[in-house]
Motif scaffolding. Structure first.
Motif, PDB file in Angstrom:
ATOM      1  N   ASN A  33       0.825  -1.208   0.000  1.00 38.41           N
ATOM      2  CA  ASN A  33       0.000   0.000   0.000  1.00 38.41           C
ATOM      3  C   ASN A  33       0.859   1.258   0.000  1.00 38.41           C
ATOM      4  O   ASN A  33       0.546   2.248  -0.669  1.00 38.41           O
ATOM      5  CB  ASN A  33      -0.919   0.007   1.227  1.00 38.41           C
ATOM      6  N   ILE A  34       1.947   1.228   0.773  1.00 46.47           N
ATOM      7  CA  ILE A  34       2.844   2.378   0.826  1.00 46.47           C
ATOM      8  C   ILE A  34       3.485   2.607  -0.533  1.00 46.47           C
ATOM      9  O   ILE A  34       3.587   3.740  -1.021  1.00 46.47           O
ATOM     10  CB  ILE A  34       3.920   2.171   1.915  1.00 46.47           C
ATOM     11  N   LYS A  35       3.917   1.525  -1.177  1.00 46.02           N
ATOM     12  CA  LYS A  35       4.540   1.653  -2.497  1.00 46.02           C
ATOM     13  C   LYS A  35       3.557   2.206  -3.509  1.00 46.02           C
ATOM     14  O   LYS A  35       3.892   3.058  -4.340  1.00 46.02           O
ATOM     15  CB  LYS A  35       5.065   0.295  -2.951  1.00 46.02           C
ATOM     16  N   GLU A  36       2.323   1.727  -3.437  1.00 49.35           N
ATOM     17  CA  GLU A  36       1.308   2.178  -4.382  1.00 49.35           C
ATOM     18  C   GLU A  36       1.055   3.667  -4.240  1.00 49.35           C
ATOM     19  O   GLU A  36       0.983   4.401  -5.236  1.00 49.35           O
ATOM     20  CB  GLU A  36       0.011   1.400  -4.164  1.00 49.35           C
ATOM     21  N   SER A  37       0.925   4.136  -3.002  1.00 44.01           N
ATOM     22  CA  SER A  37       0.660   5.561  -2.785  1.00 44.01           C
ATOM     23  C   SER A  37       1.842   6.415  -3.199  1.00 44.01           C
ATOM     24  O   SER A  37       1.683   7.540  -3.678  1.00 44.01           O
ATOM     25  CB  SER A  37       0.328   5.815  -1.311  1.00 44.01           C
ATOM     26  N   GLY A 289     -13.126   5.514  15.753  1.00 41.90           N
ATOM     27  CA  GLY A 289     -12.400   4.470  15.038  1.00 41.90           C
ATOM     28  C   GLY A 289     -11.955   3.286  15.856  1.00 41.90           C
ATOM     29  O   GLY A 289     -11.596   2.243  15.295  1.00 41.90           O
ATOM     30  N   LEU A 290     -11.949   3.392  17.178  1.00 44.89           N
ATOM     31  CA  LEU A 290     -11.413   2.323  18.007  1.00 44.89           C
ATOM     32  C   LEU A 290     -12.218   1.030  17.888  1.00 44.89           C
ATOM     33  O   LEU A 290     -11.673  -0.060  18.087  1.00 44.89           O
ATOM     34  CB  LEU A 290     -11.347   2.766  19.468  1.00 44.89           C
ATOM     35  N   ASP A 291     -13.491   1.142  17.597  1.00 42.36           N
ATOM     36  CA  ASP A 291     -14.338  -0.047  17.480  1.00 42.36           C
ATOM     37  C   ASP A 291     -14.531  -0.495  16.031  1.00 42.36           C
ATOM     38  O   ASP A 291     -15.280  -1.437  15.764  1.00 42.36           O
ATOM     39  CB  ASP A 291     -15.715   0.220  18.101  1.00 42.36           C
ATOM     40  N   THR A 292     -13.853   0.161  15.096  1.00 44.97           N
ATOM     41  CA  THR A 292     -13.960  -0.195  13.679  1.00 44.97           C
ATOM     42  C   THR A 292     -13.105  -1.421  13.387  1.00 44.97           C
ATOM     43  O   THR A 292     -11.896  -1.411  13.647  1.00 44.97           O
ATOM     44  CB  THR A 292     -13.514   0.969  12.784  1.00 44.97           C
ATOM     45  N   GLU A 293     -13.705  -2.461  12.878  1.00 43.98           N
ATOM     46  CA  GLU A 293     -12.958  -3.689  12.615  1.00 43.98           C
ATOM     47  C   GLU A 293     -11.871  -3.434  11.572  1.00 43.98           C
ATOM     48  O   GLU A 293     -12.118  -2.858  10.515  1.00 43.98           O
ATOM     49  CB  GLU A 293     -13.897  -4.789  12.120  1.00 43.98           C
ATOM     50  N   GLY A 294     -10.654  -3.874  11.910  1.00 47.05           N
ATOM     51  CA  GLY A 294      -9.534  -3.720  10.993  1.00 47.05           C
ATOM     52  C   GLY A 294      -8.991  -2.314  10.906  1.00 47.05           C
ATOM     53  O   GLY A 294      -8.257  -1.998   9.959  1.00 47.05           O
ATOM     54  N   ILE A 295      -9.306  -1.448  11.884  1.00 46.10           N
ATOM     55  CA  ILE A 295      -8.783  -0.095  11.859  1.00 46.10           C
ATOM     56  C   ILE A 295      -7.253  -0.157  11.847  1.00 46.10           C
ATOM     57  O   ILE A 295      -6.649  -0.987  12.513  1.00 46.10           O
ATOM     58  CB  ILE A 295      -9.294   0.718  13.079  1.00 46.10           C
ATOM     59  N   LEU A 296      -6.626   0.650  11.061  1.00 41.45           N
ATOM     60  CA  LEU A 296      -5.187   0.682  10.778  1.00 41.45           C
ATOM     61  C   LEU A 296      -4.811  -0.357   9.726  1.00 41.45           C
ATOM     62  O   LEU A 296      -3.961  -0.111   8.868  1.00 41.45           O
ATOM     63  CB  LEU A 296      -4.328   0.471  12.037  1.00 41.45           C
ATOM     64  N   ARG A 297      -5.414  -1.555   9.785  1.00 44.38           N
ATOM     65  CA  ARG A 297      -5.045  -2.610   8.843  1.00 44.38           C
ATOM     66  C   ARG A 297      -5.736  -2.421   7.487  1.00 44.38           C
ATOM     67  O   ARG A 297      -5.101  -2.539   6.445  1.00 44.38           O
ATOM     68  CB  ARG A 297      -5.397  -3.986   9.410  1.00 44.38           C
ATOM     69  N   VAL A 298      -7.044  -2.148   7.515  1.00 45.73           N
ATOM     70  CA  VAL A 298      -7.808  -1.992   6.271  1.00 45.73           C
ATOM     71  C   VAL A 298      -7.517  -0.621   5.684  1.00 45.73           C
ATOM     72  O   VAL A 298      -7.784   0.408   6.310  1.00 45.73           O
ATOM     73  CB  VAL A 298      -9.317  -2.157   6.520  1.00 45.73           C
ATOM     74  N   SER A 299      -6.943  -0.611   4.504  1.00 47.13           N
ATOM     75  CA  SER A 299      -6.542   0.648   3.883  1.00 47.13           C
ATOM     76  C   SER A 299      -7.733   1.379   3.308  1.00 47.13           C
ATOM     77  O   SER A 299      -8.641   0.781   2.715  1.00 47.13           O
ATOM     78  CB  SER A 299      -5.516   0.381   2.780  1.00 47.13           C
ATOM     79  N   GLY A 300      -7.759   2.703   3.496  1.00 44.88           N
ATOM     80  CA  GLY A 300      -8.796   3.510   2.879  1.00 44.88           C
ATOM     81  C   GLY A 300      -8.477   3.758   1.418  1.00 44.88           C
ATOM     82  O   GLY A 300      -7.465   3.299   0.885  1.00 44.88           O
ATOM     83  N   SER A 301      -9.326   4.480   0.764  1.00 45.32           N
ATOM     84  CA  SER A 301      -9.137   4.806  -0.649  1.00 45.32           C
ATOM     85  C   SER A 301      -7.985   5.792  -0.815  1.00 45.32           C
ATOM     86  O   SER A 301      -7.990   6.872  -0.196  1.00 45.32           O
ATOM     87  CB  SER A 301     -10.419   5.405  -1.222  1.00 45.32           C
ATOM     88  N   GLN A 302      -6.997   5.432  -1.628  1.00 45.46           N
ATOM     89  CA  GLN A 302      -5.860   6.315  -1.847  1.00 45.46           C
ATOM     90  C   GLN A 302      -6.300   7.626  -2.488  1.00 45.46           C
ATOM     91  O   GLN A 302      -5.766   8.695  -2.178  1.00 45.46           O
ATOM     92  CB  GLN A 302      -4.809   5.619  -2.722  1.00 45.46           C
ATOM     93  N   ARG A 304      -9.284   9.095  -2.116  1.00 45.38           N
ATOM     94  CA  ARG A 304      -9.936   9.915  -1.082  1.00 45.38           C
ATOM     95  C   ARG A 304      -8.914  10.478  -0.100  1.00 45.38           C
ATOM     96  O   ARG A 304      -9.040  11.626   0.343  1.00 45.38           O
ATOM     97  CB  ARG A 304     -10.985   9.083  -0.339  1.00 45.38           C
ATOM     98  N   ILE A 305      -7.927   9.662   0.266  1.00 44.87           N
ATOM     99  CA  ILE A 305      -6.916  10.114   1.230  1.00 44.87           C
ATOM    100  C   ILE A 305      -6.151  11.303   0.676  1.00 44.87           C
ATOM    101  O   ILE A 305      -5.897  12.289   1.385  1.00 44.87           O
ATOM    102  CB  ILE A 305      -5.965   8.950   1.590  1.00 44.87           C
ATOM    103  N   LYS A 306      -5.772  11.233  -0.585  1.00 46.49           N
ATOM    104  CA  LYS A 306      -5.045  12.350  -1.201  1.00 46.49           C
ATOM    105  C   LYS A 306      -5.921  13.586  -1.261  1.00 46.49           C
ATOM    106  O   LYS A 306      -5.460  14.712  -1.011  1.00 46.49           O
ATOM    107  CB  LYS A 306      -4.596  11.947  -2.608  1.00 46.49           C
ATOM    108  N   SER A 307      -7.218  13.411  -1.556  1.00 53.93           N
ATOM    109  CA  SER A 307      -8.146  14.546  -1.587  1.00 53.93           C
ATOM    110  C   SER A 307      -8.318  15.157  -0.199  1.00 53.93           C
ATOM    111  O   SER A 307      -8.346  16.381  -0.039  1.00 53.93           O
ATOM    112  CB  SER A 307      -9.500  14.090  -2.134  1.00 53.93           C
ATOM    113  N   LEU A 308      -8.420  14.287   0.825  1.00 57.74           N
ATOM    114  CA  LEU A 308      -8.545  14.776   2.199  1.00 57.74           C
ATOM    115  C   LEU A 308      -7.299  15.534   2.641  1.00 57.74           C
ATOM    116  O   LEU A 308      -7.391  16.529   3.373  1.00 57.74           O
ATOM    117  CB  LEU A 308      -8.804  13.597   3.139  1.00 57.74           C
ATOM    118  N   GLU A 309      -6.153  15.069   2.189  1.00 60.28           N
ATOM    119  CA  GLU A 309      -4.910  15.769   2.524  1.00 60.28           C
ATOM    120  C   GLU A 309      -4.937  17.196   1.967  1.00 60.28           C
ATOM    121  O   GLU A 309      -4.551  18.148   2.656  1.00 60.28           O
ATOM    122  CB  GLU A 309      -3.711  15.005   1.961  1.00 60.28           C
ATOM    123  N   ARG A 310      -5.398  17.353   0.729  1.00 68.08           N
ATOM    124  CA  ARG A 310      -5.476  18.697   0.137  1.00 68.08           C
ATOM    125  C   ARG A 310      -6.463  19.582   0.903  1.00 68.08           C
ATOM    126  O   ARG A 310      -6.210  20.774   1.117  1.00 68.08           O
ATOM    127  CB  ARG A 310      -5.869  18.596  -1.337  1.00 68.08           C
TER     128      ARG A 310
END
Length: 607
Positions: A33-37, A289-302, A304-310
């Motif tokens: 995931n890191i490489k892809e982003s 987020g603490l009760d979200t299954e797979g939080i940290l492990r399940v990757s969000g949309s790259q 959307r993440i880039k858009s949120l960063e902007r």
């Protein structure tokens, strides 16, 4: 970018019945995931470069960071070096001598002026100590492959003492000198992790934040010398990269140094110690987020993440960013991205390899000792940010039943984000990817699970700081043969202090000028603690209930009002006291100190 290599097809598809195999698959999926982003951006302008120091340069930098630049010809005050050297243990002195020897050899090759020798400072006796110590240093290096714990040493649920009174390197040297052999393996089942307890001495336990800023500046220097000595005893090479200045970024949040972020944030909130954007990310995840299954492990949309960063870049400081509208997995993606996009690694370019090398220490307790020292060496912004991150990760683990993220899962997902960084050299031996990945996750797992121990300042370091303070006003000439007089004077002072310890009681005056017109007289005996003084102070004010002796670990008694803390002043600084500190013992160590009771700045209420 210093990526762990892509895992071979035989590893990602080797699904076994072991949950650990699944966890390591998460590690490699995170790498992908890191490489892809990264491949989507190719932002070369923000890359940080590092280089390997030339021969002798690393030793010169080490001596500079250790406060011993005068030994290599810099124009520092010689008395400062002399006082610092006089506080070192045998193993620490040996570590300094090794760096001087290496530096001297490199200078001779370049036909430059030879440098001062520690043996000339400490005399023949010091030289014998240095070379006697090297006689039992192991010449072997620890293997990459996982090792085994003996069941008799690491029983499940067993609580072991974590000694902070004696220098870690001295403890290791004693074990090696006695030919004490241990074999270990990495424990991935957190229920089997041993428990460690720091025994409270008569002077209590000191946490980061208890010391004055002046004294805290001395800690990284002493911790660096001690870490180097510990690595020497264990036969590990402590390598540091040399960071090269990177090109400035035009962004305001992501890809900005921690010091710059804090400088900007402190214009809004003067006491900010952790970047506001990181606080906001963690707060959002803690709420939803603490009760979200797979939080940290399940990757969000790259995308959307880039858009949120902007959007964050443009709207965050204006207060226009709406966190309620953001998907929790995207927030976790932003969190990991923030860590990765720092222009320098959170664990610093200089010491990232040292953090990674901790995995090569077979003994778990010694790994924790090394991590404790590394945390103390970190710059304050990095240390505070790391603390905030680890506290959040502990919360994630505590909600494992809801989010399906246990300690090992969290560690394997976070490790690539901490240990992979742009510009860092990729020198991973072929075939060692699995061991290095497991080791990196193991280091993160230890930092999360044992994080409370990492923020402790060992008693032997506090003692060295005290010796530096006691000697700071003394002026000694830098004569090679006069060092014995200095050491004799130090031992005489120590003997005098020990003799004073026989004094059964003492009456001292405690100042509380904001609340009392006159000083409060307190009778100290062998059982008087700091918490007792605060109770007496409260009683004197006519208050009901219990009072607090505030330290960085937020000690409180049941029903306490968080109003006050107790500290003492000495000529060069101040020290916030552990509530269990025995004050008569502290008086004997610091007879010239002033005793103060102050209002806790975190609770500005007045009586």
């Amino acid at each position: 970018m210093n990526h762990f290599p892509r895992k071979g097809s035989g590893s990602l598809n080797s699904w076994t019945d072991s949950s650990d195999s699944l966890s390591m698959d998460n590690f490699w999926l995170e790498v992908e995931n890191i490489k892809e982003s990264t491949e989507l951006e190719q932002e070369e302008s923000n890359l940080m470069e590092v280089k390997t120091p030339e021969e002798g340069e690393a030793e010169a930098e080490w001596l500079q960071d250790a406060g011993l630049s005068d030994l290599i010809g810099d124009h520092a005050t010689e008395n400062d070096n002399l006082v610092l050297l006089s506080t070192l243990t045998k193993t620490q002195t040996a570590a300094v001598q090794r760096r001087l020897d290496t530096y001297t050899q490199s200078r001779r090759k370049k036909n430059k002026q030879p440098v001062r020798d520690v043996r000339d400072i400490f005399g023949v006796a010091g030289s014998e100590v240095c070379y006697h110590l090297t006689s039992f240093y192991p010449s072997w290096q620890f293997p990459w492959a996982p090792l085994d714990f003996p069941s008799l040493l690491r029983g499940s649920g067993r609580e072991e003492l974590f000694n902070t009174e004696t220098a870690y390197s001295e403890q290791a040297a004693i074990l090696l000198k006695g030919s004490f052999q241990r074999e270990f393996r990495r424990i991935k089942d957190e229920s089997s992790l041993p428990k460690f307890k720091i025994p409270k001495g008569r002077l209590g336990v000191t946490k980061i934040g208890d010391l004055s800023p002046q004294d805290m500046k001395k800690i990284p220097t002493l911790a660096l010398i001690e870490l180097t000595a510990l690595c020497d005893v264990l036969g590990l090479e402590l390598k540091r990269n040399k960071a090269v200045k990177h090109k400035a970024t035009e962004t305001r949040l992501f890809g900005v140094s921690l010091s710059t972020l804090l400088e900007n944030d402190q214009k809004l909130l003067p006491n900010t110690r952790v970047p506001l954007v990181l606080q906001a990310l963690l707060s959002c995840l803690e709420k939803k987020g603490l009760d979200t299954e797979g939080i940290l492990r399940v990757s969000g949309s790259q995308t959307r993440i880039k858009s949120l960063e902007r959007k964050l870049e443009s709207d965050f400081y204006a207060g226009l960013f709406h966190w309620d509208e953001v998907h929790q997995n995207d927030v976790s993606g932003l969190l990991k991205r923030f860590i990765r996009e720092l222009p320098a690694p959170l664990l610093t370019a200089e010491y990232l390899s040292a953090f990674a090398a901790v995995q090569n220490i077979p003994d778990l307790k010694q790994r924790l000792q090394a991590l404790n020292l590394l945390v103390l060496i970190l710059p304050e912004p990095n240390r505070n940010t790391l603390k905030a991150l680890l506290e959040f990760l502990r919360q994630v683990v505590s909600r494992e039943r809801e989010n399906k993220m246990n300690l090992w899962n969290v560690s394997t997902v976070i490790a690539p984000n901490l240990f992979m960084h742009k510009g860092l050299p990729n020198k991973i031996p072929e075939g060692k990817e699995k061991q290095l990945a497991e080791g990196a996750a193991d280091v993160v797992r230890m930092m999360i699970h044992y994080q409370d121990m990492l923020w402790t300042i060992s008693s032997f370091l506090v003692t060295q700081v005290r010796k530096l303070n006691e000697s700071s006003s003394r002026k000694y000439q830098f004569y090679d043969r006069r060092i014995k007089n200095l050491l004799r004077k130090i031992h005489m002072d120590k003997d005098k202090a020990e003799k004073n310890c026989a004094e059964p009681s003492k009456i001292v005056k405690v100042q509380a000028s904001l609340f009392l017109k006159d000083s409060l007289e307190v009778h100290l005996n062998n059982g008087t603690k700091a918490a007792d003084v605060l109770r007496q102070f409260q009683k004197h004010l006519g208050q009901n209930g219990w009072m607090k002796c505030s330290t960085v670990n937020n000690f409180r008694t049941e029903g306490a009002k968080d109003l006050f803390y107790c500290l003492f002043f000495y000529p060069t600084g101040e020290h916030c006291l552990d509530p269990d500190t025995y004050l008569l013992d502290l008086y004997h160590v610091n007879p010239q100190a002033e005793w103060i009771i102050r209002q806790n700045p975190s609770f500005p209420r007045m009586l």
